[in-house]
Design an enzyme around this catalytic site. Structure first.
Site, PDB file in Angstrom:
ATOM      1  N   THR A 103      88.798  67.756  21.866  1.00  0.00           N
ATOM      2  CA  THR A 103      89.563  68.929  22.270  1.00  0.00           C
ATOM      3  C   THR A 103      88.688  70.149  22.589  1.00  0.00           C
ATOM      4  O   THR A 103      88.900  70.780  23.628  1.00  0.00           O
ATOM      5  CB  THR A 103      90.612  69.267  21.193  1.00  0.00           C
ATOM      6  OG1 THR A 103      91.367  68.091  20.936  1.00  0.00           O
ATOM      7  CG2 THR A 103      91.519  70.397  21.628  1.00  0.00           C
ATOM      8  N   THR A 138      85.292  70.060  15.855  1.00  0.00           N
ATOM      9  CA  THR A 138      84.623  69.093  16.726  1.00  0.00           C
ATOM     10  C   THR A 138      85.693  68.214  17.376  1.00  0.00           C
ATOM     11  O   THR A 138      86.875  68.533  17.322  1.00  0.00           O
ATOM     12  CB  THR A 138      83.654  68.214  15.897  1.00  0.00           C
ATOM     13  OG1 THR A 138      84.393  67.689  14.802  1.00  0.00           O
ATOM     14  CG2 THR A 138      82.481  69.029  15.390  1.00  0.00           C
ATOM     15  N   GLY A 157      91.494  70.084  10.428  1.00  0.00           N
ATOM     16  CA  GLY A 157      90.298  69.667   9.723  1.00  0.00           C
ATOM     17  C   GLY A 157      90.526  68.189   9.417  1.00  0.00           C
ATOM     18  O   GLY A 157      91.190  67.474  10.184  1.00  0.00           O
ATOM     19  N   GLU A 205      94.407  65.367   5.654  1.00  0.00           N
ATOM     20  CA  GLU A 205      95.292  64.298   6.103  1.00  0.00           C
ATOM     21  C   GLU A 205      96.697  64.475   5.501  1.00  0.00           C
ATOM     22  O   GLU A 205      96.869  65.258   4.550  1.00  0.00           O
ATOM     23  CB  GLU A 205      94.704  62.948   5.666  1.00  0.00           C
ATOM     24  CG  GLU A 205      93.296  62.670   6.209  1.00  0.00           C
ATOM     25  CD  GLU A 205      93.273  62.306   7.696  1.00  0.00           C
ATOM     26  OE1 GLU A 205      94.160  62.737   8.462  1.00  0.00           O
ATOM     27  OE2 GLU A 205      92.325  61.608   8.103  1.00  0.00           O
ATOM     28  N   LYS A 257      99.018  64.124  22.361  1.00  0.00           N
ATOM     29  CA  LYS A 257      99.299  65.089  21.290  1.00  0.00           C
ATOM     30  C   LYS A 257     100.741  65.612  21.334  1.00  0.00           C
ATOM     31  O   LYS A 257     101.135  66.378  20.460  1.00  0.00           O
ATOM     32  CB  LYS A 257      98.321  66.279  21.369  1.00  0.00           C
ATOM     33  CG  LYS A 257      96.853  65.901  21.178  1.00  0.00           C
ATOM     34  CD  LYS A 257      96.564  65.416  19.777  1.00  0.00           C
ATOM     35  CE  LYS A 257      95.205  64.777  19.606  1.00  0.00           C
ATOM     36  NZ  LYS A 257      94.088  65.670  19.699  1.00  0.00           N
ATOM     37  N   ASN A 308      98.198  62.454  13.505  1.00  0.00           N
ATOM     38  CA  ASN A 308      99.031  62.437  12.293  1.00  0.00           C
ATOM     39  C   ASN A 308      99.279  63.843  11.758  1.00  0.00           C
ATOM     40  O   ASN A 308      99.786  64.010  10.657  1.00  0.00           O
ATOM     41  CB  ASN A 308      98.380  61.568  11.208  1.00  0.00           C
ATOM     42  CG  ASN A 308      96.997  62.079  10.836  1.00  0.00           C
ATOM     43  OD1 ASN A 308      96.603  63.166  11.238  1.00  0.00           O
ATOM     44  ND2 ASN A 308      96.261  61.300  10.069  1.00  0.00           N
ATOM     45  N   ASP A 333      84.475  70.243   9.137  1.00  0.00           N
ATOM     46  CA  ASP A 333      84.347  68.981   8.416  1.00  0.00           C
ATOM     47  C   ASP A 333      83.132  68.184   8.881  1.00  0.00           C
ATOM     48  O   ASP A 333      82.524  68.477   9.909  1.00  0.00           O
ATOM     49  CB  ASP A 333      85.631  68.139   8.594  1.00  0.00           C
ATOM     50  CG  ASP A 333      86.200  68.213  10.002  1.00  0.00           C
ATOM     51  OD1 ASP A 333      85.424  68.469  10.945  1.00  0.00           O
ATOM     52  OD2 ASP A 333      87.408  68.038  10.161  1.00  0.00           O
TER      53      ASP A 333
HETATM   54  C1  F6R Z   1      87.437  67.979  13.985  1.00  0.00           C
HETATM   55  C2  F6R Z   1      88.669  68.053  13.213  1.00  0.00           C
HETATM   56  C3  F6R Z   1      89.878  67.257  13.580  1.00  0.00           C
HETATM   57  C4  F6R Z   1      90.121  67.193  15.090  1.00  0.00           C
HETATM   58  C5  F6R Z   1      91.316  66.294  15.400  1.00  0.00           C
HETATM   59  C6  F6R Z   1      91.547  66.143  16.868  1.00  0.00           C
HETATM   60  O1  F6R Z   1      86.460  68.840  13.439  1.00  0.00           O
HETATM   61  O2  F6R Z   1      88.702  68.732  12.239  1.00  0.00           O
HETATM   62  O3  F6R Z   1      90.993  67.812  12.937  1.00  0.00           O
HETATM   63  O4  F6R Z   1      90.350  68.482  15.577  1.00  0.00           O
HETATM   64  O5  F6R Z   1      91.114  65.040  14.832  1.00  0.00           O
HETATM   65  O6  F6R Z   1      90.491  65.417  17.438  1.00  0.00           O
HETATM   66  P1  F6R Z   1      90.344  65.316  19.010  1.00  0.00           P
HETATM   67  O7  F6R Z   1      90.069  66.674  19.493  1.00  0.00           O
HETATM   68  O8  F6R Z   1      89.161  64.389  19.220  1.00  0.00           O
HETATM   69  O9  F6R Z   1      91.626  64.757  19.519  1.00  0.00           O
END
Ligand code: F6R
Length: 266
Positions: free
Chosen positions: A60, A57, A163, A166, A225, A159, A88
């Protein structure tokens, strides 16, 4: 215009090859990503097999999903054989919450296509704390029961999370309850209104689960990014940058727009 580059990673004991494709803009990168997903679905259909997709989600994949919807509506792409597992979901949050990933997936993809509702899996995060471990095991077992993920679509957090794994997450991790990093919560705060409304936790599939997918597409778009992409693709392989583990895998394709790729060649 797109460029396909095969990267040889020789940073530590791992020496493997994965590929990098980058595009002039985010839309082209997203359309290319959608095409890869559609091709897999069609290929599996030809063999009368399910296509088991791991979906992400966030901002992106929005245009990827838009393009998949277009392919369904205008070009006859069917999702009847698709089984989807989302990466997630925030914890604890109900599926009807407007910021839940369940809501997101329904609005941005599922309600527009012919996927069977019973084939949609998104971590269910209303279960009580004492049931979470069993639930996470169930989620893993469901993925395994279909023979694992055929394709995992990933975004990347600033970071380096993939998913909601972290920094500090074990490369051996599987589906579990995780604490969200402060940068992750900060990045989500505009969605939720204020930082204190952003959940502190989530259920996320693990890094091990992700790396077991037969094919992995990591899509990164935009200048925000560029720094983490440079670290994740060229830096040390470390649990402090969870996406760096992907350097060790040969079945990963990084798909970037020009802005996200800006620091790679420095
Ligand atoms: C979302 C997920 C996260 C996002 C990441 C980038 O299901 O697992 O790892 O892919 O936080 O988020 P965006 O695309 O909003 O920059």
């Amino acid at each position: 215009m797109s460029f396909l580059i095969y990267m040889s990673n020789t940073f530590n004991k791992h020496t493997r090859v994965n590929s990098l494709t980058y595009f002039d803009d985010a839309e082209q990168a997203s359309i290319y990503t959608a095409k890869q997903i559609a091709e897999l679905i069609i290929e599996q259909q030809k063999q009368a097999k399910p296509a088991v997709l791991g979906l992400a989600t966030g901002n992106t994949p929005k245009v990827v999903y838009q393009e998949l919807i277009r392919l369904h509506q205008n070009e006859g792409l069917s999702f009847h054989n698709v089984i989807s597992f989302n990466l997630d979901e925030y914890y604890p949050i109900g599926p009807e919450h407007i910021r839940s990933y369940t809501f997101f997936m329904r609005e941005y993809l599922f309600k527009h296509i012919d996927i069977k509702p019973e084939n949609i899996y998104i971590p269910h995060t209303v279960c009580s704390p004492d049931r979470i471990e069993d639930y996470c095991k169930y989620y893993e077992d469901r993925i395994s029961s279909f023979g694992g993920l055929d394709l995992q679509l990933l975004g990347i957090g600033r970071n380096g999370h993939i998913g909601f794994n972290e920094p500090g997450s074990s490369f051996e991790s599987t589906t579990r309850l995780v604490n969200l990093h402060s940068l992750t919560r900060e990045d989500a705060h505009t969605d939720f209104g204020t930082i204190d409304k952003v959940p502190q936790q989530a259920i996320s599939i693990g890094i091990h689960t992700i790396t077991q997918a037969k094919k992995i597409l990591l899509l990164a778009l935009g200048e925000k990014k560029s720094e983490i992409i440079s670290k994740a693709l060229k830096g040390e392989i470390s649990t402090q940058v969870p996406a760096s583990i992907l350097q060790t895998l040969s079945h990963v394709e990084y798909i970037l727009d020009r802005d996200a790729a800006a620091l790679i060649h420095e």
